[in-house]
Design a protein around this motif. Structure first.
Motif, PDB file in Angstrom:
ATOM      1  N   ALA A 120      29.107   0.116  28.801  1.00 40.54           N
ATOM      2  CA  ALA A 120      29.373  -0.596  27.472  1.00 40.54           C
ATOM      3  C   ALA A 120      29.485   0.314  26.283  1.00 40.54           C
ATOM      4  CB  ALA A 120      28.373  -1.672  27.268  1.00 40.54           C
ATOM      5  N   ALA A 121      28.768   1.199  26.137  1.00 41.65           N
ATOM      6  CA  ALA A 121      28.513   2.288  24.977  1.00 41.65           C
ATOM      7  C   ALA A 121      29.913   3.144  25.042  1.00 41.65           C
ATOM      8  CB  ALA A 121      27.341   2.889  25.058  1.00 41.65           C
ATOM      9  N   LYS A 152      31.455  -3.691  16.959  1.00 35.49           N
ATOM     10  CA  LYS A 152      31.016  -2.580  18.345  1.00 35.49           C
ATOM     11  C   LYS A 152      29.561  -2.884  18.421  1.00 35.49           C
ATOM     12  CE  LYS A 152      34.236   0.886  17.313  1.00 35.49           C
ATOM     13  NZ  LYS A 152      34.761   2.394  17.019  1.00 35.49           N
ATOM     14  N   VAL A 153      28.884  -2.894  17.241  1.00 35.66           N
ATOM     15  CA  VAL A 153      27.557  -3.051  17.383  1.00 35.66           C
ATOM     16  C   VAL A 153      26.858  -4.328  17.946  1.00 35.66           C
ATOM     17  CG1 VAL A 153      25.068  -3.179  15.983  1.00 35.66           C
ATOM     18  CG2 VAL A 153      27.046  -1.502  15.465  1.00 35.66           C
ATOM     19  N   LEU A 156      28.053  -4.262  21.772  1.00 33.55           N
ATOM     20  CA  LEU A 156      26.924  -3.618  22.609  1.00 33.55           C
ATOM     21  C   LEU A 156      25.617  -4.289  22.652  1.00 33.55           C
ATOM     22  CD1 LEU A 156      26.384  -0.939  24.021  1.00 33.55           C
ATOM     23  CD2 LEU A 156      25.633  -0.152  22.044  1.00 33.55           C
ATOM     24  N   SER A 200      25.162  -0.869  30.467  1.00 31.68           N
ATOM     25  CA  SER A 200      24.702  -0.679  29.285  1.00 31.68           C
ATOM     26  C   SER A 200      25.568   0.782  28.669  1.00 31.68           C
ATOM     27  CB  SER A 200      23.300  -0.610  28.671  1.00 31.68           C
ATOM     28  OG  SER A 200      22.831  -1.757  29.283  1.00 31.68           O
ATOM     29  N   VAL A 201      25.354   1.694  29.713  1.00 32.19           N
ATOM     30  CA  VAL A 201      25.778   3.051  29.258  1.00 32.19           C
ATOM     31  C   VAL A 201      27.403   3.004  29.295  1.00 32.19           C
ATOM     32  CG1 VAL A 201      26.241   5.393  30.188  1.00 32.19           C
ATOM     33  CG2 VAL A 201      23.972   4.512  30.325  1.00 32.19           C
ATOM     34  N   LEU A 212      33.021   0.745  24.173  1.00 29.02           N
ATOM     35  CA  LEU A 212      32.949   0.357  22.827  1.00 29.02           C
ATOM     36  C   LEU A 212      33.180   1.294  21.680  1.00 29.02           C
ATOM     37  CD1 LEU A 212      30.408  -2.488  23.303  1.00 29.02           C
ATOM     38  CD2 LEU A 212      32.857  -3.013  22.837  1.00 29.02           C
ATOM     39  N   PHE A 213      32.659   2.441  21.887  1.00 29.99           N
ATOM     40  CA  PHE A 213      32.540   3.524  20.906  1.00 29.99           C
ATOM     41  C   PHE A 213      33.487   4.583  21.008  1.00 29.99           C
ATOM     42  CE2 PHE A 213      28.704   1.299  20.038  1.00 29.99           C
ATOM     43  CZ  PHE A 213      28.942   1.145  18.687  1.00 29.99           C
ATOM     44  N   CYS A 244      26.260  -6.916  25.164  1.00 25.23           N
ATOM     45  CA  CYS A 244      26.445  -6.483  26.608  1.00 25.23           C
ATOM     46  C   CYS A 244      25.077  -6.103  27.060  1.00 25.23           C
ATOM     47  CB  CYS A 244      27.268  -5.239  26.605  1.00 25.23           C
ATOM     48  SG  CYS A 244      29.226  -5.854  26.552  1.00 25.23           S
ATOM     49  N   MET A 245      24.179  -5.434  26.361  1.00 24.18           N
ATOM     50  CA  MET A 245      22.696  -4.820  26.947  1.00 24.18           C
ATOM     51  C   MET A 245      21.944  -6.061  27.147  1.00 24.18           C
ATOM     52  SD  MET A 245      22.445  -1.445  24.303  1.00 24.18           S
ATOM     53  CE  MET A 245      20.830  -1.303  24.925  1.00 24.18           C
TER      54      MET A 245
END
Lengths: 247, 116, 143
Positions: free
Chosen positions: B111-112, B61-62, B65, B108-109, B115-116, B68-69
């Protein structure tokens, strides 16, 4: 091999033309003749009104840069036979205002060049009488490549960013700034940073890389700019993260 | 003499662009080859359970992320210069910056959240 | 930067400018030379990097929703149009990777025992890292 070749030369007479025109000349095709020799043949034998700059004929003075068949080159180092059977198109350097025929206005470059302080900047004011600035071969190797620049401006003619953004400091000026930044005797890097790390400095460059392809002296201005971007970015990052640290 | 100001925003944008360029160059070709070509063609189809396990791992996940960012920030910088120079739109730099960096932020938002 | 600013181009209204001729740069300056075109293609690779992020997130979302959604995603991405898009995207991201690893050594000065490594060696290091990372990712994903 034919014994003549046609040169299609761009003509611009500011008092008579609204835009450049092309004039054809037939010159002897000789194995040892550079494009510049062809132009001098025209000037001496065919048409004395043709204007162009040249001086040393040996790739040092940097004054005979022109656009030959679309590429920025030194006409003293570009041979007629390489373009046989021709014709060869000869135009002034791109991206510069044309004063007359093949002569371009170089004021812009002459303004930008001294702005990067291309000389040894010392914080102490001692002259050579008081102190010797010794340098090892390794220290010389750090900047030697960038010191080969002859200010011919072919890199400006090759650079599309300079064409689009006339305020861009440009390849040669930045490479010359690096030539002094990387010199162990110089102490002016932080003064140059204020000019180089700007939107008109290294940040305008998008790394097309054509300046390096055009350079007749192997200076690699594109590499110099990339390297300086990393330097400028790390320094900026440091001053943002640690504003209390001087410079 | 008057001079343009040193631009720390350009420096940061370039650093993020470069970081994004590196991780994209390292990771995107293989991930796109797998997920965009080999999976759909049926040449290599991982079990759902396996993929779910890999994607459920905190480290994945990390990393994803971050990828992606940075990849979006890489896009934002390069795309805005492509519009400036390729289409000669420098005069529209304010809306272009909003589009590029706003897009990167929104992505990015998203993606977060995914992913989480 | 007033001192460094060129005067604005002469207006084209005068029949005889009686001064320097200032050529204009066309919007399509990048088709003029092969190297410029390659540069623009390299820059456009970023669009496909962004597309990859969107595609990856759609895949991850499908996997999180369960096996049915995952199979549905595979079917959707197996359509000819999607496949062509992803193959084009793959070509562009490979172009990005190759140009990036070739150009990166220009900005980096890597020293070994005080001597600067030739940029070919630095580039070779980058390409090796690319290979190793790709193999690692493939092994992890395929299992």
């Amino acid at each position: 091999m034919p014994d003549t070749i046609t040169l299609q030369v761009a003509r611009y007479r500011p008092d008579a033309d609204a835009a450049p025109t092309t004039q054809e000349y037939v010159v002897p095709l000789r194995e040892e003749w550079a494009v510049l020799d062809g132009l001098n043949y025209i000037k001496d034998r065919l048409d004395g009104t043709l204007s162009f700059r040249w001086s040393c004929r040996m790739g040092i003075c940097g004054s005979c840069g022109m656009t030959v068949n679309g590429n920025p080159v030194l006409t003293c180092g570009t041979f007629l036979t390489d373009y046989a059977p021709g014709p060869i198109r000869i135009e002034p350097l791109a991206n510069f205002p044309v004063v007359r025929d093949l002569v371009v206005e170089i004021e812009d470059f002459l303004r930008k060049l001294p702005a990067v302080k291309p000389w040894l900047v010392r914080e102490d004011e001692q002259g050579v009488d008081d102190v010797e600035f010794l340098q090892t071969p390794a220290q010389l190797a750090e900047y030697q490549q960038y010191s080969m620049c002859i200010n011919c401006m072919l890199c400006y003619a090759a650079c599309p960013v300079y064409a689009l953004e006339p305020d861009f400091l440009g390849p040669a000026a930045i490479a010359l700034a690096q030539r002094y930044n990387l010199d162990s005797r110089d102490q002016g890097a932080h003064q140059r940073l204020d000019l180089l790390a700007t939107a008109q400095g290294v940040w305008a460059c998008t790394y097309v890389g054509e300046c390096t392809s055009a350079c007749p002296k192997g200076v690699d201005p594109a590499g110099a700019i990339q390297r300086y971007k990393l330097t400028a970015a790390t320094r900026t990052l440091r001053s943002v993260l640690m504003p209390w640290a001087a410079r | 003499m008057t001079m343009a100001k040193r631009s720390s925003s350009e420096a940061m944008a370039w650093l993020l662009f470069s970081a994004g360029g590196v991780v994209s160059a390292l990771l995107v070709p293989v991930l796109l080859l797998l997920s965009g070509v080999l999976f759909p063609l049926g040449l290599l189809v991982p079990e759902h359970a396996h993929l779910a396990a890999v994607l459920g791992h905190p480290l994945t996940k990390v990393v994803l992320l971050g990828l992606c960012m940075l990849a979006l920030l890489h896009w934002a910088h390069r795309f805005r210069y492509t519009l400036y120079d390729g289409l000669r739109l420098k005069r529209l730099s304010v809306p272009i910056n909003l589009l590029c960096y706003g897009g990167a932020l929104a992505g990015s938002v998203w993606a977060a959240i995914v992913l989480f | 930067m007033s001192e460094l600013t060129r005067e604005s181009p002469a207006q084209g209204a005068h029949p005889l400018p009686a001064g320097p001729y200032r050529p204009r740069t066309s919007v399509f300056w990048w088709v003029r030379r092969r190297s410029y075109l390659l540069f623009v293609l390299r820059e456009l690779s970023c669009v496909f990097v962004a597309w990859f992020v969107v595609y990856l997130l759609l895949l991850v979302a499908a996997v999180h929703r369960g096996n049915d959604a995952y199979q549905g995603f595979l079917q959707w991405s197996g359509q000819p149009g999607m496949l062509v898009l992803n193959l084009v995207a793959l070509a562009f991201v490979v172009l990005h990777a190759i140009t990036w690893f070739n150009l990166a050594p220009k900005a980096m000065v890597v020293r070994l025992h005080g001597r600067r490594l030739p940029s070919r060696i630095v580039a070779a290091g980058h390409f090796t890292a690319w290979l190793v990372v790709s193999a690692l990712v493939a092994w992890l994903v395929v299992g």
